[in-house]
Design a protein around this motif. Structure first.
Motif, PDB file in Angstrom:
ATOM      1  N   LYS A  90       0.834  -1.212   0.000  1.00  0.00           N
ATOM      2  CA  LYS A  90       0.000   0.000   0.000  1.00  0.00           C
ATOM      3  C   LYS A  90       0.867   1.260   0.000  1.00  0.00           C
ATOM      4  N   MET A  91       1.865   1.301   0.882  1.00  0.00           N
ATOM      5  CA  MET A  91       2.732   2.483   0.948  1.00  0.00           C
ATOM      6  C   MET A  91       3.488   2.694  -0.355  1.00  0.00           C
ATOM      7  N   THR A  92       3.996   1.603  -0.922  1.00  0.00           N
ATOM      8  CA  THR A  92       4.767   1.709  -2.167  1.00  0.00           C
ATOM      9  C   THR A  92       3.882   2.155  -3.316  1.00  0.00           C
ATOM     10  N   ALA A  93       2.710   1.538  -3.449  1.00  0.00           N
ATOM     11  CA  ALA A  93       1.804   1.893  -4.547  1.00  0.00           C
ATOM     12  C   ALA A  93       1.373   3.350  -4.465  1.00  0.00           C
ATOM     13  N   GLU A  94       0.975   3.784  -3.278  1.00  0.00           N
ATOM     14  CA  GLU A  94       0.482   5.153  -3.125  1.00  0.00           C
ATOM     15  C   GLU A  94       1.588   6.178  -3.346  1.00  0.00           C
ATOM     16  N   ALA A  95       2.796   5.857  -2.892  1.00  0.00           N
ATOM     17  CA  ALA A  95       3.916   6.779  -3.110  1.00  0.00           C
ATOM     18  C   ALA A  95       4.256   6.880  -4.592  1.00  0.00           C
ATOM     19  N   ARG A  96       4.310   5.744  -5.286  1.00  0.00           N
ATOM     20  CA  ARG A  96       4.701   5.765  -6.699  1.00  0.00           C
ATOM     21  C   ARG A  96       3.620   6.398  -7.569  1.00  0.00           C
ATOM     22  N   LEU A  97       2.348   6.241  -7.197  1.00  0.00           N
ATOM     23  CA  LEU A  97       1.278   6.913  -7.942  1.00  0.00           C
ATOM     24  C   LEU A  97       1.443   8.431  -7.888  1.00  0.00           C
ATOM     25  N   LYS A  98       2.044   8.907  -6.797  1.00  0.00           N
ATOM     26  CA  LYS A  98       2.306  10.344  -6.647  1.00  0.00           C
ATOM     27  C   LYS A  98       3.699  10.722  -7.152  1.00  0.00           C
ATOM     28  N   GLY A  99       4.459   9.748  -7.626  1.00  0.00           N
ATOM     29  CA  GLY A  99       5.829  10.014  -8.061  1.00  0.00           C
ATOM     30  C   GLY A  99       6.774  10.277  -6.914  1.00  0.00           C
ATOM     31  N   GLU A 100       6.424   9.761  -5.728  1.00  0.00           N
ATOM     32  CA  GLU A 100       7.236  10.001  -4.534  1.00  0.00           C
ATOM     33  C   GLU A 100       7.975   8.737  -4.119  1.00  0.00           C
ATOM     34  N   ALA A 101       8.941   8.895  -3.216  1.00  0.00           N
ATOM     35  CA  ALA A 101       9.711   7.778  -2.670  1.00  0.00           C
ATOM     36  C   ALA A 101       9.336   7.570  -1.211  1.00  0.00           C
ATOM     37  N   LEU A 102       9.511   6.357  -0.740  1.00  0.00           N
ATOM     38  CA  LEU A 102       9.306   6.061   0.675  1.00  0.00           C
ATOM     39  C   LEU A 102      10.559   6.446   1.471  1.00  0.00           C
ATOM     40  N   PRO A 103      10.440   6.582   2.787  1.00  0.00           N
ATOM     41  CA  PRO A 103      11.648   6.704   3.611  1.00  0.00           C
ATOM     42  C   PRO A 103      12.539   5.476   3.400  1.00  0.00           C
ATOM     43  N   ALA A 104      13.825   5.631   3.608  1.00  0.00           N
ATOM     44  CA  ALA A 104      14.754   4.523   3.396  1.00  0.00           C
ATOM     45  C   ALA A 104      14.383   3.309   4.241  1.00  0.00           C
ATOM     46  N   THR A 105      13.917   3.548   5.465  1.00  0.00           N
ATOM     47  CA  THR A 105      13.531   2.455   6.366  1.00  0.00           C
ATOM     48  C   THR A 105      12.224   2.791   7.071  1.00  0.00           C
ATOM     49  N   THR A 106      11.308   1.833   7.080  1.00  0.00           N
ATOM     50  CA  THR A 106      10.059   1.966   7.831  1.00  0.00           C
ATOM     51  C   THR A 106       9.924   0.753   8.744  1.00  0.00           C
ATOM     52  N   ILE A 107       9.869   0.983  10.036  1.00  0.00           N
ATOM     53  CA  ILE A 107       9.702  -0.092  11.003  1.00  0.00           C
ATOM     54  C   ILE A 107       8.270  -0.054  11.529  1.00  0.00           C
ATOM     55  N   ILE A 108       7.549  -1.152  11.334  1.00  0.00           N
ATOM     56  CA  ILE A 108       6.172  -1.247  11.807  1.00  0.00           C
ATOM     57  C   ILE A 108       6.205  -1.739  13.251  1.00  0.00           C
ATOM     58  N   PRO A 109       5.660  -0.982  14.194  1.00  0.00           N
ATOM     59  CA  PRO A 109       5.829  -1.299  15.614  1.00  0.00           C
ATOM     60  C   PRO A 109       5.303  -2.686  15.996  1.00  0.00           C
ATOM     61  N   SER A 110       6.051  -3.338  16.891  1.00  0.00           N
ATOM     62  CA  SER A 110       5.570  -4.556  17.542  1.00  0.00           C
ATOM     63  C   SER A 110       5.096  -4.143  18.929  1.00  0.00           C
ATOM     64  N   VAL A 111       3.834  -4.385  19.213  1.00  0.00           N
ATOM     65  CA  VAL A 111       3.245  -3.888  20.461  1.00  0.00           C
ATOM     66  C   VAL A 111       2.648  -5.033  21.280  1.00  0.00           C
ATOM     67  N   LEU A 112       2.448  -4.772  22.560  1.00  0.00           N
ATOM     68  CA  LEU A 112       1.865  -5.751  23.470  1.00  0.00           C
ATOM     69  C   LEU A 112       0.387  -5.958  23.147  1.00  0.00           C
ATOM     70  N   ILE A 113      -0.003  -7.225  23.043  1.00  0.00           N
ATOM     71  CA  ILE A 113      -1.406  -7.586  22.832  1.00  0.00           C
ATOM     72  C   ILE A 113      -1.904  -8.283  24.098  1.00  0.00           C
ATOM     73  N   THR A 114      -2.983  -7.766  24.666  1.00  0.00           N
ATOM     74  CA  THR A 114      -3.626  -8.390  25.825  1.00  0.00           C
ATOM     75  C   THR A 114      -5.110  -8.572  25.513  1.00  0.00           C
ATOM     76  N   LYS A 115      -5.841  -9.112  26.452  1.00  0.00           N
ATOM     77  CA  LYS A 115      -7.289  -9.294  26.264  1.00  0.00           C
ATOM     78  C   LYS A 115      -7.978  -7.966  25.948  1.00  0.00           C
ATOM     79  N   ASP A 116      -7.436  -6.869  26.495  1.00  0.00           N
ATOM     80  CA  ASP A 116      -8.068  -5.557  26.328  1.00  0.00           C
ATOM     81  C   ASP A 116      -8.043  -5.054  24.890  1.00  0.00           C
TER      82      ASP A 116
END
Length: 323
Positions: free
Chosen positions: A285-311
């Motif tokens: 999604k990020m790559t497609a949307e950036a290229r449709l606009k003729g833009e580049a992504l940041p060199a590195t994108t880290i998607i957060p790993s977060v705590l999952i609980t019942k809540d």
């Protein structure tokens, strides 16, 4: 041409130039032919990768008429390398999102595609030469080790015996284990009895846990750094009829484990940490949307790993996904 006609001609050229430059012009958007190269669904996590990639294709093509997405799945590194050549020559892609089957074996083939002017986003398994890519998208492996360590230490009130099951001997696994150990250094009354590789595999994890249960008479918590491994761990505990283990902490948010959290079906399954195969969807999604606009992504994108609980478990529950 008279002076008046010349002025009108120049004015027409100027108006045309402004129209061409206008960001709102219909033809200002680029046509993007995006190739996606991913491993085949050989186990539950890669099955999730394939599912999320197809979800991205379906949703993005519907929303963007100037976008075409072609997905190739490979059973090994050699097949994936051949598919890259097909994508570049037969499909004539101008953008690529690749989850490399292997890092070293795919670096040169990816570099060759990039050399043809294709924009390259690499996902999760990095290449050995980062100059072969334009962007890198991954989950947070440091948090993947840190979050379970913090949760286990807090739940045990800073004391007890724990064991760990690692994945495969890779830099990714090292990052996770180093982060886990980094937290545990602050808790001298928690003893890590052993940490063995179980290859992100439930059968291997079953055998490793059997060994732990034989050798260690008191285990308070288990860090099985993957939900498939956690399933093997639970099977070994049940077979041994041990009731000393208070926590089994897996990882990556497999739907079975998340459902267990939601339903509170197993008191040992109290939390998880996100590392969803959905990151392939995000990368596409990020790559497609950036290229449709003729833009580049940041060199590195880290998607957060977060705590999952019942809540918050329902936010991470994807029942239609194979993972």
């Amino acid at each position: 041409m008279t002076t008046m006609k010349l002025k009108k001609h120049l004015l027409a050229i100027a108006v045309t130039a402004v129209a061409l430059a206008a960001p709102g012009a219909a033809f200002a958007q680029n046509k993007v032919n995006l190739g996606v190269a991913i491993p085949a669904a050989t186990h539950s996590f890669t099955a999730g990768i394939v599912w999320w990639a197809n979800e991205a294709k379906k949703e993005l093509e519907k929303a963007n008429p100037d976008l075409k997405v072609t997905i190739k799945t490979a059973a090994n590194a050699g097949e994936q390398a051949n598919q890259l050549q097909d994508l570049a020559t037969a499909n004539k892609i101008n953008a690529l999102v690749i989850f490399p089957f292997e890092s070293a074996a795919l670096t040169k083939p990816v570099a060759q595609v990039k050399g043809k002017g294709v924009y390259v986003t690499v996902v999760d398994r990095g290449l050995t030469d980062t100059s072969a890519q334009d962007a890198y998208v991954s989950g947070d492996n440091t948090a993947f080790g840190k979050v379970p360590a913090e949760y286990i230490a807090k739940t045990l009130d800073g004391k007890g015996n724990i064991v760990a099951l690692r994945g495969i001997a890779t830099t990714l696994d090292n990052e996770r284990m180093d982060a886990f150990n980094g937290v545990m250094k602050a808790y001298p009354d928690i003893k890590l009895l052993d940490a063995k590789y179980a290859n992100w595999n439930r059968d291997d994890a079953f055998k490793v846990m059997q060994d732990y249960l034989t050798r260690f008479k008191q285990i308070d918590a288990v860090w099985a750094a993957d939900d498939d491994m956690a399933i093997g761990v639970l099977k070994a505990i049940e077979q041994a009829k041990r009731d000393d283990i208070k926590i089994v902490f897996g990882g990556a948010g497999a739907k079975g484990m998340i459902k267990t959290l939601i339903d509170a079906k197993d008191p040992r399954i109290q939390a998880n940490v996100s590392y969803s195969p959905k990151f392939i969807y995000d990368a596409i999604k990020m790559t497609a949307e950036a290229r449709l606009k003729g833009e580049a992504l940041p060199a590195t994108t880290i998607i957060p790993s977060v705590l999952i609980t019942k809540d918050n478990a329902k936010e991470f529950y994807f029942p239609d996904s194979p993972f």
